[in-house]
Design a protein around this motif. Structure first.
Motif, PDB file in Angstrom:
ATOM      1  N   UNK A 182      46.524  23.608  29.656  1.00 23.53           N
ATOM      2  CA  UNK A 182      47.193  24.876  29.964  1.00 23.53           C
ATOM      3  C   UNK A 182      48.205  25.231  28.883  1.00 23.53           C
ATOM      4  N   UNK A 183      49.012  24.246  28.478  1.00 21.14           N
ATOM      5  CA  UNK A 183      50.008  24.496  27.426  1.00 21.14           C
ATOM      6  C   UNK A 183      49.305  24.841  26.113  1.00 21.14           C
ATOM      7  N   UNK A 184      48.241  24.095  25.807  1.00 12.06           N
ATOM      8  CA  UNK A 184      47.476  24.354  24.574  1.00 12.06           C
ATOM      9  C   UNK A 184      46.967  25.785  24.531  1.00 12.06           C
ATOM     10  N   UNK A 185      46.434  26.239  25.656  1.00  9.01           N
ATOM     11  CA  UNK A 185      45.815  27.559  25.704  1.00  9.01           C
ATOM     12  C   UNK A 185      46.853  28.673  25.798  1.00  9.01           C
ATOM     13  N   UNK A 186      47.798  28.520  26.711  1.00  6.62           N
ATOM     14  CA  UNK A 186      48.748  29.595  26.997  1.00  6.62           C
ATOM     15  C   UNK A 186      49.757  29.831  25.880  1.00  6.62           C
ATOM     16  N   UNK A 187      50.087  28.783  25.147  1.00 10.00           N
ATOM     17  CA  UNK A 187      51.177  28.916  24.167  1.00 10.00           C
ATOM     18  C   UNK A 187      50.713  28.618  22.740  1.00 10.00           C
ATOM     19  N   UNK A 188      49.415  28.824  22.494  1.00  7.79           N
ATOM     20  CA  UNK A 188      48.877  28.561  21.158  1.00  7.79           C
ATOM     21  C   UNK A 188      49.450  29.521  20.107  1.00  7.79           C
ATOM     22  N   UNK A 189      49.910  30.677  20.535  1.00 12.21           N
ATOM     23  CA  UNK A 189      50.467  31.665  19.597  1.00 12.21           C
ATOM     24  C   UNK A 189      51.986  31.589  19.523  1.00 12.21           C
ATOM     25  N   UNK A 190      52.560  30.521  20.090  1.00 16.27           N
ATOM     26  CA  UNK A 190      54.011  30.336  20.054  1.00 16.27           C
ATOM     27  C   UNK A 190      54.321  29.139  19.153  1.00 16.27           C
ATOM     28  N   UNK A 191      54.613  29.347  17.887  1.00 16.28           N
ATOM     29  CA  UNK A 191      54.859  28.224  16.970  1.00 16.28           C
ATOM     30  C   UNK A 191      56.063  27.380  17.370  1.00 16.28           C
TER      31      UNK A 191
END
Length: 582
Positions: A22-31
């Motif tokens: 979930x973290x990988x997918x949801x926040x992939x665009x948050x460096x």
């Protein structure tokens, strides 16, 4: 922001892999959101566990996290720059009284990243040994530490190392016994999954000290995550030059291999383990000669368990005196326990030797689940014993625990409450050891079978007065005549339960009653007509339809048809409490 997720077996079983994805997918665009796996920090009761790390001093721990909670938690941190109070770990009492040496990196570093281990001082102890200490000096440091084998017997580690070093041979071996088979024990598994390099470094140092060039980790195949992380760790250590030929340009070479065991409990015994590695059936051999004299393939072999070896790098880096400063006069350092059973906060704890059982169970473990009364603690696995509530102030050290009739064992600690039948718990552990007996010697093969038959008869309400004395007699004969530690310690649960809970045996035999209301053959389920409101819930849920009655009228259980499954007791509304166990 570093998001650290506990990805040990307990965490994954509780859903940590879903949280990770979930973290990988949801926040992939948050460096600003960096994801890191770690092993188990020990709070298994709180899994899945997620740490939000803003700075070295600002770490917020969340437990019971799921897919929805992790989104809410991270968004709250991103938007508000403050913790989300409702999911925070309310208390850190579980960790406060611990002193973590073997578990020093567990739940902190990524077990699949050797660089994080190095950042924590990893492999510095090995470097110190190779360039500053002679093998004899390494053994002397271990001797000063007072480290005793953490696999159960408590034999001084330095003695085993010195005995193997003194043997003249062109080939010697170091074996790590990672065959953790005790029910309720998961100390070694957690170290393997959380900090595999600590074990590797400890093994390499042991090899240097005794003059061995080959190490073998005997790990059970039922630990797939541990096996995977060990394979990764060995590969990484080889690439860094910590394993292989001429380590760090020295004259010392060392390699490590993995051997997966098939899960036989008896292979926890040294000579049975060696037989298994050699490709034979895991059965113990007569001693002497001891493995240090004639072990694997007839060569001198040093065998230690995971926890023992994981302590070695810390001891070398900090000095033997630092380890010896913890614990008691005869039991130095710390010990890891798997706290399980009827306790509120189950998990892994590492405490200084000398802490009492009561402190571990109530201060660290939070007391008994559902606030029931504690009856006993089963210590030392199936070869251990049951220590009653009145002896909970016993300090945890080798000698004190042995005086109770139990043993330290590898570290399994199972808490039992008032609903536990002590005769049945003795039957449970004896059933385990009887099935796990290799069958090589008659006292263990036949003796444990006869004891188990007696215990089963007692639990079925068919026991006779002479059974207690017969159990004691058989137990003593099995202990004195068995070939290896399995048979020699198998009767311990029976002997300790008879010693401290003889009245429960007598009640089963003479009154045909189980005081804990646990043994099916000695209990009946009954519906109190004065409390039953005729709601019909129990009748609808009964799997054999043995509950009869009209709506809004008291119901009755047809005893001849009842299978004593307990469903009626579980589904009866708490406000009524109409179902009774007699």
């Amino acid at each position: 922001m570093l998001v650290r997720i506990g990805m040990g077996s307990c965490g994954i079983a509780a859903g940590a892999d879903v949280v990770w994805k979930t973290v990988e997918q949801e926040f992939k665009d948050y460096p600003e959101v960096v994801l890191q796996r770690t092993g188990c920090i020990g709070m298994c009761y709180f899994e899945p566990i997620v740490d939000i790390i803003l700075t070295e001093d600002l770490i917020f721990t969340y437990g019971g996290v799921n897919e929805d909670k992790i989104k809410e938690i991270i968004n709250h941190h991103l938007n508000c720059q403050e913790p989300l109070e409702k999911y925070l770990l309310a208390s850190k009492d579980f960790l406060t009284k611990q002193n973590r040496i073997a578990l020093r990196n567990s739940g902190i570093i990524d077990p699949e990243n050797i660089d994080q281990y190095i950042e924590k001082g990893g492999y510095e102890a090995l470097k110190k040994c190779l360039f500053d200490l002679k093998p004899e000096e390494v053994i002397e440091e271990v001797k000063i530490s007072g480290l005793r084998g953490r696999g159960g017997a408590g034999f001084p580690t330095w003695r085993k190392w010195e005995a193997t070093r003194q043997e003249k041979s062109d080939k010697k071996f170091v074996i790590c016994n990672a065959d953790e088979g005790d029910p309720g024990a998961f100390m070694d598994r957690s170290i393997l999954e959380s900090d595999p390099h600590a074990l590797l470094e400890g093994m390499i140092i042991a090899g240097y000290a005794i003059g061995a060039d080959t190490g073998i980790i005997y790990v059970r195949a039922e630990y797939p995550l541990a096996v995977k992380r060990l394979e990764i760790a060995i590969s990484q250590a080889e690439k860094k030059g910590f394993l292989g030929s001429n380590i760090w340009g020295s004259n010392f070479s060392f390699s490590i291999q993995l051997k997966q065991g098939a899960g036989a409990f008896v292979c926890g015994e040294e000579t049975a383990l060696i037989a298994s590695v050699e490709g034979e059936r895991g059965m113990p051999r007569l001693k002497p000669p001891f493995p240090s004299q004639k072990g694997l393939w007839g060569m001198p072999t040093n065998i230690n368990n995971v926890e023992t070896l994981a302590n070695i790098p810390w001891i070398i880096r900090n000095g033997g005196m630092a380890f010896a400063a913890l614990g008691t006069e005869t039991s130095k350092g710390t010990k890891v326990f798997a706290l399980a059973g009827k306790v509120k906060r189950g998990g892994l704890v590492e405490i200084p030797m000398g802490m009492t059982l009561r402190e571990i169970i109530f201060d660290i473990g939070g007391g008994i689940r559902d606030d029931k009364k504690i009856k006993a603690v089963q210590l030392g696995g199936p070869s251990g014993g049951c220590i009653p509530e009145e002896l909970l102030d016993t300090p945890v050290d080798y000698e004190s625990i042995t005086c109770t009739g139990a043993i330290m064992g590898s570290g399994g600690m199972i808490v039992l409450d008032e609903t536990t039948c002590m005769v049945d718990i003795a039957r449970f552990f004896l059933d385990f050891t009887q099935k796990e007996s290799c069958g090589k010697c008659v006292p263990c093969r036949i003796g444990t079978k006869r004891m188990l038959e007696i215990l089963e008869r007692i639990c079925e309400g068919k026991g006779v007065k002479e059974d207690i004395e017969l159990l004691e007699s058989l137990a003593l004969e099995i202990k004195s005549a068995s070939l290896c530690g399995l048979g020699q310690s198998a009767p311990n649960p029976v002997l300790t339960t008879i010693k401290y809970f003889r009245h429960e045996y007598e009640s089963h035999i003479e009154d045909k009653k189980c005081p804990a209301k646990s043994c099916k053959a000695l209990i009946t389920y009954n519906i109190n007509p004065e409390k039953c409101k005729g709601c019909g819930i129990c009748a609808k849920r009964c799997p054999v339809n043995c509950i009869k009655g009209e709506i809004k009228q008291p119901h009755v259980i047809i005893q001849d048809e009842c299978i004593k499954c307990g469903t009626c007791l579980n589904v009866c509304p708490p406000r009524f409490k109409a179902v009774q166990v007699l």
